[in-house]
Design a protein around this motif. Structure first.
Motif, mmCIF file in Angstrom:
data_model
loop_
_atom_site.group_PDB
_atom_site.id
_atom_site.type_symbol
_atom_site.label_atom_id
_atom_site.label_comp_id
_atom_site.label_asym_id
_atom_site.label_seq_id
_atom_site.Cartn_x
_atom_site.Cartn_y
_atom_site.Cartn_z
ATOM 1 N N HIS A 3 -0.015 1.295 1.148
ATOM 2 C CA HIS A 3 0.226 -0.147 1.135
ATOM 3 C C HIS A 3 0.121 -0.678 2.563
ATOM 4 O O HIS A 3 0.250 0.065 3.530
ATOM 5 N N GLY A 39 -7.922 -3.149 1.146
ATOM 6 C CA GLY A 39 -6.898 -2.118 1.099
ATOM 7 C C GLY A 39 -7.426 -0.804 0.552
ATOM 8 O O GLY A 39 -8.588 -0.690 0.163
ATOM 9 N N GLN A 45 -4.250 -7.037 -1.401
ATOM 10 C CA GLN A 45 -2.800 -7.090 -1.553
ATOM 11 C C GLN A 45 -2.242 -8.379 -0.947
ATOM 12 O O GLN A 45 -1.132 -8.418 -0.442
ATOM 13 N N ASP A 80 -2.412 -0.012 7.033
ATOM 14 C CA ASP A 80 -1.911 0.943 6.046
ATOM 15 C C ASP A 80 -1.695 2.257 6.794
ATOM 16 O O ASP A 80 -2.651 2.950 7.121
#
Length: 149
Positions: A3, A39, A45, A80
């Motif tokens: 994430h 992502g 996201q 990330d």
């Protein structure tokens, strides 16, 4: 699980940030308005940034973004860590990027001061974890040190 995370920085100068990223061979893309980041799973996201380092540049699936934070007057880094840490190292943003950025800031300040004091020479030296950039102006000397920790 993969994430995006947003990390506050002390980065203020667009020009010095872009030059530092170029010095580190990260080929940043600069946009006037924030663009979606890619992502790990393909989507953004909901994250976007004005300065984007494509994940492909570091052989990763997620982009790295630098987004201008208007209230703080600083750039935030969006990345990330599942992707960036194995490729760049855990201290990349706090060490390597900040060192390259600091060098660019000193050079920019030297160019600014050159108008006031005349010709400027820059000498670099490293002793252990301390890198010194010595700026010499006609009869004046200013020393700026950056410690890598």
């Amino acid at each position: 699980m993969s994430h995006f995370s947003t990390v506050k920085t002390k980065l203020v100068s667009l020009e010095c940030l872009v030059q530092a990223l170029q010095d580190l061979k990260l080929n940043p893309q600069v946009h006037e308005t924030a663009q979606p980041l890619k992502g790990y799973y393909g989507g953004s996201q909901g994250q976007s940034a004005e300065i984007i380092v494509s994940g492909r540049t570091i052989k990763a699936r997620a982009d790295i973004g630098f987004k201008w934070n208007q209230p703080s007057g600083l750039y935030d880094v969006i990345h990330d860590s599942y992707e960036t840490v194995p490729k760049l190292g855990k201290d990349f943003f706090s060490n390597k990027l900040m060192l390259a950025y600091g060098q660019r800031m000193v050079r920019a300040k030297a160019a600014e001061l050159q108008e006031k004091f005349g010709e400027c020479a820059i000498a670099e030296s490293t002793s252990g974890s301390v890198q010194t950039l010595r700026l010499t102006f006609a009869g004046h000397q200013e020393v700026q040190q950056f410690a890598r920790r």
